[in-house]
Design a protein around this motif. Structure first.
Motif, PDB file in Angstrom:
ATOM      1  N   ASP A  23     -11.987   6.162  15.451  1.00 35.50           N
ATOM      2  CA  ASP A  23     -10.647   5.951  16.017  1.00 35.50           C
ATOM      3  C   ASP A  23      -9.954   4.782  15.326  1.00 35.50           C
ATOM      4  N   VAL A  24      -9.546   5.031  14.070  1.00 32.27           N
ATOM      5  CA  VAL A  24      -8.831   4.012  13.300  1.00 32.27           C
ATOM      6  C   VAL A  24      -7.663   4.668  12.583  1.00 32.27           C
ATOM      7  N   SER A  25      -6.732   3.843  12.117  1.00 32.14           N
ATOM      8  CA  SER A  25      -5.619   4.328  11.298  1.00 32.14           C
ATOM      9  C   SER A  25      -5.436   3.380  10.116  1.00 32.14           C
ATOM     10  N   PHE A  26      -4.908   3.931   9.018  1.00 29.00           N
ATOM     11  CA  PHE A  26      -4.640   3.151   7.816  1.00 29.00           C
ATOM     12  C   PHE A  26      -3.159   3.250   7.475  1.00 29.00           C
ATOM     13  N   SER A  27      -2.570   2.135   7.100  1.00 28.87           N
ATOM     14  CA  SER A  27      -1.181   2.117   6.629  1.00 28.87           C
ATOM     15  C   SER A  27      -1.130   1.319   5.340  1.00 28.87           C
ATOM     16  N   SER A  28      -0.623   1.932   4.284  1.00 26.25           N
ATOM     17  CA  SER A  28      -0.567   1.244   2.992  1.00 26.25           C
ATOM     18  C   SER A  28       0.742   0.473   2.858  1.00 26.25           C
ATOM     19  N   PHE A  29       0.686  -0.659   2.173  1.00 26.33           N
ATOM     20  CA  PHE A  29       1.915  -1.393   1.861  1.00 26.33           C
ATOM     21  C   PHE A  29       1.978  -1.743   0.378  1.00 26.33           C
ATOM     22  N   GLN A  30       0.939  -1.377  -0.378  1.00 23.43           N
ATOM     23  CA  GLN A  30       0.971  -1.573  -1.823  1.00 23.43           C
ATOM     24  C   GLN A  30      -0.037  -0.633  -2.455  1.00 23.43           C
ATOM     25  N   TRP A  31       0.348  -0.038  -3.570  1.00 22.98           N
ATOM     26  CA  TRP A  31      -0.601   0.818  -4.298  1.00 22.98           C
ATOM     27  C   TRP A  31      -0.263   0.756  -5.779  1.00 22.98           C
ATOM     28  N   ASN A  32      -1.308   0.973  -6.581  1.00 24.51           N
ATOM     29  CA  ASN A  32      -1.135   0.964  -8.027  1.00 24.51           C
ATOM     30  C   ASN A  32      -2.109   1.953  -8.631  1.00 24.51           C
ATOM     31  N   PHE A  33      -1.581   2.893  -9.452  1.00 29.73           N
ATOM     32  CA  PHE A  33      -2.450   3.892 -10.054  1.00 29.73           C
ATOM     33  C   PHE A  33      -2.756   3.523 -11.500  1.00 29.73           C
ATOM     34  N   ASP A  34      -4.047   3.499 -11.831  1.00 27.65           N
ATOM     35  CA  ASP A  34      -4.497   3.221 -13.186  1.00 27.65           C
ATOM     36  C   ASP A  34      -4.722   4.551 -13.888  1.00 27.65           C
ATOM     37  N   GLY A  35      -3.790   4.919 -14.771  1.00 24.15           N
ATOM     38  CA  GLY A  35      -3.882   6.201 -15.452  1.00 24.15           C
ATOM     39  C   GLY A  35      -5.073   6.312 -16.369  1.00 24.15           C
ATOM     40  N   GLY A  36      -5.514   5.178 -16.945  1.00 23.45           N
ATOM     41  CA  GLY A  36      -6.646   5.220 -17.853  1.00 23.45           C
ATOM     42  C   GLY A  36      -7.948   5.536 -17.144  1.00 23.45           C
ATOM     43  N   ASP A  37      -8.214   4.806 -16.064  1.00 23.69           N
ATOM     44  CA  ASP A  37      -9.441   5.027 -15.297  1.00 23.69           C
ATOM     45  C   ASP A  37      -9.270   6.069 -14.204  1.00 23.69           C
ATOM     46  N   ARG A  38      -8.022   6.514 -14.000  1.00 17.01           N
ATOM     47  CA  ARG A  38      -7.710   7.507 -12.967  1.00 17.01           C
ATOM     48  C   ARG A  38      -8.204   7.040 -11.599  1.00 17.01           C
ATOM     49  N   GLU A  39      -7.817   5.814 -11.278  1.00 17.36           N
ATOM     50  CA  GLU A  39      -8.183   5.207 -10.010  1.00 17.36           C
ATOM     51  C   GLU A  39      -6.935   4.720  -9.287  1.00 17.36           C
ATOM     52  N   LEU A  40      -6.996   4.722  -7.965  1.00 10.04           N
ATOM     53  CA  LEU A  40      -5.891   4.240  -7.147  1.00 10.04           C
ATOM     54  C   LEU A  40      -6.326   2.976  -6.420  1.00 10.04           C
ATOM     55  N   GLU A  41      -5.599   1.890  -6.668  1.00  9.24           N
ATOM     56  CA  GLU A  41      -5.853   0.643  -5.956  1.00  9.24           C
ATOM     57  C   GLU A  41      -4.825   0.501  -4.838  1.00  9.24           C
ATOM     58  N   THR A  42      -5.283   0.185  -3.645  1.00  7.80           N
ATOM     59  CA  THR A  42      -4.380   0.057  -2.503  1.00  7.80           C
ATOM     60  C   THR A  42      -4.686  -1.206  -1.708  1.00  7.80           C
ATOM     61  N   ARG A  43      -3.668  -1.682  -1.024  1.00 11.38           N
ATOM     62  CA  ARG A  43      -3.834  -2.710   0.004  1.00 11.38           C
ATOM     63  C   ARG A  43      -3.359  -2.083   1.299  1.00 11.38           C
ATOM     64  N   MET A  44      -4.212  -2.132   2.301  1.00 10.91           N
ATOM     65  CA  MET A  44      -3.930  -1.412   3.545  1.00 10.91           C
ATOM     66  C   MET A  44      -4.191  -2.263   4.771  1.00 10.91           C
ATOM     67  N   VAL A  45      -3.495  -1.902   5.839  1.00  9.52           N
ATOM     68  CA  VAL A  45      -3.782  -2.443   7.164  1.00  9.52           C
ATOM     69  C   VAL A  45      -4.569  -1.383   7.920  1.00  9.52           C
ATOM     70  N   VAL A  46      -5.703  -1.788   8.471  1.00 13.39           N
ATOM     71  CA  VAL A  46      -6.552  -0.875   9.254  1.00 13.39           C
ATOM     72  C   VAL A  46      -6.489  -1.312  10.711  1.00 13.39           C
ATOM     73  N   GLU A  47      -6.200  -0.375  11.596  1.00 13.69           N
ATOM     74  CA  GLU A  47      -6.167  -0.665  13.029  1.00 13.69           C
ATOM     75  C   GLU A  47      -7.177   0.217  13.736  1.00 13.69           C
ATOM     76  N   GLY A  48      -8.073  -0.403  14.509  1.00 16.35           N
ATOM     77  CA  GLY A  48      -9.062   0.345  15.271  1.00 16.35           C
ATOM     78  C   GLY A  48      -8.746   0.325  16.746  1.00 16.35           C
TER      79      GLY A  48
END
Length: 236
Positions: A23-48
């Motif tokens: 019983d949690v939720s995630f809300s993102s407020f920043q994300w950055n996609f690395d095309g070379g490594d094909r990875e997504l970096e995010t900063r999120m708020v998690v509420e339980g």
């Protein structure tokens, strides 16, 4: 621009898997996609819903097969700020393949994720949705074509929109649910179609308890509306 909002149920997303189990939720407020490594970096708020739910969810993220890193930045009670790096999901790859782009924050709760994505042409949007349908479950919430003049207006009013968004995101899960239920039940109608006693019974808490949740939520929303109005009234 074709602007699409959808509810996405990816099969390979750590956040969706976690909200399906806890019983949690995630809300993102920043994300950055690395095309070379094909990875997504995010900063999120998690509420339980509880401290225990948050503890279990954070551990599940750490252990997920598609999670490269999950760092706890700050925590207060049953709310946490995290920084994560995940593998590119099938849906992300599909949207990028057709030159789609993210136009709004992610919100993940109850095993599904709200996406806001844009495309420069109807052809790209249609092809993306067709390919997404092969490996993902999703529901279109809205689809609209934004004209250039409308896009300019949106850009000019972005600060007001951000202020409203921040106000909504500042609500706890309990405050959001309480306000939504009160609204749907007619509590804010005149005359009222439901009472505090009805809401207290719905949430199985005391009348002062449900009243406090309503007041806190309304105060946050009112503050964000006041801030948004200041931006709209500012000629600059």
């Amino acid at each position: 621009m074709i602007d699409i909002s959808m509810e996405m149920e990816q099969q390979d997303c750590p956040f969706i898997d976690t909200t399906a189990d806890y019983d949690v939720s995630f809300s993102s407020f920043q994300w950055n996609f690395d095309g070379g490594d094909r990875e997504l970096e995010t900063r999120m708020v998690v509420e339980g819903q509880s401290r225990e739910a948050l503890d279990n969810a954070l551990q599940a993220l750490q252990d997920h097969r598609n999670m490269y890193s999950c760092t706890l930045r700050k925590r207060m009670g049953n709310t946490a700020h995290i920084r994560t790096t995940i593998d590119e999901t099938d849906a992300m790859e599909t949207i990028r393949e057709y030159d789609g782009y993210v136009t709004g924050p992610f919100h993940i709760e109850g095993g599904s994720e709200t996406w806001h994505v844009g495309f420069d042409s109807t052809h790209s949007a249609d092809n993306t949705l067709s390919d997404l349908d092969r490996n993902n479950e999703f529901t279109i919430i809205s689809r609209r074509q934004t004209a250039l003049a409308e896009m300019q207006e949106l850009i000019e009013k972005r600060d007001a929109a951000i202020e409203l968004l921040r106000g909504s995101q500042s609500l706890t899960a309990t405050e959001r649910k309480t306000i939504a239920t009160a609204f749907e039940s007619g509590y804010f109608q005149s005359p009222r179609e439901t009472t505090l006693s009805d809401l207290a019974e719905e949430f199985d808490i005391s009348k002062p308890g449900v009243s406090k949740n309503l007041r806190r939520g309304q105060r946050k929303i009112t503050q964000s509306v006041a801030g948004a109005l200041e931006h709209l009234d500012d000629p600059e």
